[in-house]
Scaffold this active site. Structure first.
Site, PDB file in Angstrom:
ATOM      1  N   LYS A  39       0.808  -1.209   0.000  1.00 34.17           N
ATOM      2  CA  LYS A  39       0.000   0.000   0.000  1.00 34.17           C
ATOM      3  C   LYS A  39       0.847   1.267   0.000  1.00 34.17           C
ATOM      4  O   LYS A  39       0.552   2.231  -0.703  1.00 34.17           O
ATOM      5  CB  LYS A  39      -0.958  -0.014   1.191  1.00 34.17           C
ATOM      6  CG  LYS A  39      -1.905  -1.209   1.199  1.00 34.17           C
ATOM      7  CD  LYS A  39      -3.037  -1.040   2.179  1.00 34.17           C
ATOM      8  CE  LYS A  39      -4.052  -0.039   1.677  1.00 34.17           C
ATOM      9  NZ  LYS A  39      -4.712  -0.446   0.425  1.00 34.17           N
ATOM     10  N   ASN A  42       2.440   1.740  -3.499  1.00 35.84           N
ATOM     11  CA  ASN A  42       1.393   2.099  -4.463  1.00 35.84           C
ATOM     12  C   ASN A  42       0.959   3.550  -4.294  1.00 35.84           C
ATOM     13  O   ASN A  42       0.792   4.296  -5.275  1.00 35.84           O
ATOM     14  CB  ASN A  42       0.169   1.201  -4.285  1.00 35.84           C
ATOM     15  CG  ASN A  42       0.433  -0.246  -4.628  1.00 35.84           C
ATOM     16  OD1 ASN A  42       1.406  -0.577  -5.294  1.00 35.84           O
ATOM     17  ND2 ASN A  42      -0.450  -1.122  -4.167  1.00 35.84           N
ATOM     18  N   ASN A 182     -12.600   2.008   4.224  1.00 35.31           N
ATOM     19  CA  ASN A 182     -13.730   1.596   3.394  1.00 35.31           C
ATOM     20  C   ASN A 182     -14.844   1.085   4.300  1.00 35.31           C
ATOM     21  O   ASN A 182     -14.740   1.134   5.532  1.00 35.31           O
ATOM     22  CB  ASN A 182     -13.305   0.575   2.327  1.00 35.31           C
ATOM     23  CG  ASN A 182     -12.806  -0.741   2.915  1.00 35.31           C
ATOM     24  OD1 ASN A 182     -13.151  -1.116   4.047  1.00 35.31           O
ATOM     25  ND2 ASN A 182     -11.994  -1.461   2.155  1.00 35.31           N
ATOM     26  N   GLY A 223     -19.386   5.295  -4.559  1.00 35.96           N
ATOM     27  CA  GLY A 223     -18.765   6.585  -4.275  1.00 35.96           C
ATOM     28  C   GLY A 223     -18.162   6.644  -2.891  1.00 35.96           C
ATOM     29  O   GLY A 223     -17.519   5.702  -2.435  1.00 35.96           O
ATOM     30  N   GLY A 250      -8.218   1.333  -3.798  1.00 35.39           N
ATOM     31  CA  GLY A 250      -8.110   2.099  -2.560  1.00 35.39           C
ATOM     32  C   GLY A 250      -6.833   2.917  -2.503  1.00 35.39           C
ATOM     33  O   GLY A 250      -6.838   4.068  -2.046  1.00 35.39           O
ATOM     34  N   ASP A 251      -5.737   2.332  -2.968  1.00 33.42           N
ATOM     35  CA  ASP A 251      -4.464   3.061  -2.962  1.00 33.42           C
ATOM     36  C   ASP A 251      -4.502   4.227  -3.940  1.00 33.42           C
ATOM     37  O   ASP A 251      -3.963   5.307  -3.666  1.00 33.42           O
ATOM     38  CB  ASP A 251      -3.314   2.116  -3.324  1.00 33.42           C
ATOM     39  CG  ASP A 251      -3.119   1.029  -2.284  1.00 33.42           C
ATOM     40  OD1 ASP A 251      -3.492   1.244  -1.121  1.00 33.42           O
ATOM     41  OD2 ASP A 251      -2.602  -0.044  -2.645  1.00 33.42           O
TER      42      ASP A 251
END
Length: 305
Positions: A39, A42, A182, A223, A250-251
């Protein structure tokens, strides 16, 4: 604008499979690929591609994966002067990707277990000179807390991407300016079980009550939800042309969000910009190849950025 990133690097060994195997089952017909992951790495590459000056703190082994990582960061313009060379091997992640684009990941941390508070202390000047500090949680808790504390003490805006999620120590909460879980990670941070019964707005407000800052809950194809002093708002999804691989979404979101905040954009606008980045990423297989450049995002949003 300058961004400091404290997080992970790992080699991603990816297999695209017709379906995820059940316990004891062997599934044939897979397609294998290997590439850079983790992560922190990235997010650092994602921010650099969007025009930020980026410094990265992570740990890699004295092995081929570690050497490949340093070559990658050099190509991408990410400063890796403070990256630790550990005794253990570089982190490896095994990723199974189904035809739907959903993924399952198993990780052997290796070198990351050696990333400690002393390494963060050596990175302190980079944190102090950054506009935003991005921290993720594939690293030891000691390093997470030390990084957030260094950000707070040097006056740098702190952004914690709490992935993979685990309950945070009490000392962490007041050190976080921006939190980006998230929908799955949000209840874990609060120590809640699967049947917590809270909606996204309630989760966001509960998290914001602990940090006193901004909370952005990412919701995939739905979203994002933004909770801040002025209230709670929703960020509509930016439609992806196709969902091919969700691994780096996500990254990509976090990197773009940090860049937009570093540019001085309001939180809502920064989240909208980040949603476009995430949408771009899920439409392309792999992680690093799917992280967008500024030109690619400008094309997607009609040069509105």
């Amino acid at each position: 604008m300058k961004i400091a990133v404290v997080g992970s690097y790992g080699a991603g060994l990816t297999m695209r499979v017709p379906k995820a195997p059940s316990a004891g089952e062997t599934v044939s017909g897979g397609l294998f690929d290997s590439g850079a992951g983790g992560k922190g790495s990235n997010q650092a590459i994602g921010a650099a591609r969007l025009g930020a000056e980026v410094s990265l703190l992570t740990a890699v082994g004295d092995d081929e994966f570690g050497r490949s990582a340093r070559e990658l960061w050099q190509r991408e313009g990410v400063s890796a002067d403070h990256v630790v060379t550990a005794q253990a091997p570089t982190m490896v992640g095994f990723i199974l990707v189904e035809p739907s684009g959903e993924n399952r990941i198993a990780i052997a941390p290796g070198a990351l277990d050696e990333l400690d508070a002393a390494a963060v202390d050596a990175f302190r000047a980079e944190i102090a000179s950054a506009d935003v500090l991005v921290v993720s949680m594939e690293i030891p808790e000691e390093a997470v807390v030390a990084a957030l504390r260094a950000g707070r003490e040097t006056g740098t805006r702190t952004l914690l991407n709490p992935a993979p999620a685990r309950p945070l120590p009490d000392a962490c909460w007041p050190l976080i300016d921006v939190l980006t879980p998230n929908q799955t990670e949000a209840p874990v941070l609060l120590g809640l079980g699967d049947r917590h019964g809270l909606g996204d707005e309630e989760l966001a407000e509960a998290l914001r009550a602990r940090t006193g800052g901004v909370v952005v809950i990412t919701r995939g194809g739905a979203g994002a939800l933004v909770a801040q002093d002025s209230g709670t708002s929703t960020v509509p999804p930016h439609p992806a042309p196709a969902v091919v691989d969700t691994t780096g979404a996500g990254d990509s979101f976090t990197a773009a969000f940090a860049v937009a905040l570093a540019e001085g954009r309001p939180v809502d606008q920064a989240a909208e910009f980040a949603a476009v980045a995430g949408s771009h990423t899920v439409s392309i297989p792999g992680v690093v190849p799917a992280l967008p450049t500024r030109a690619q995002l400008n094309a997607l949003i009609g040069n509105a950025s």
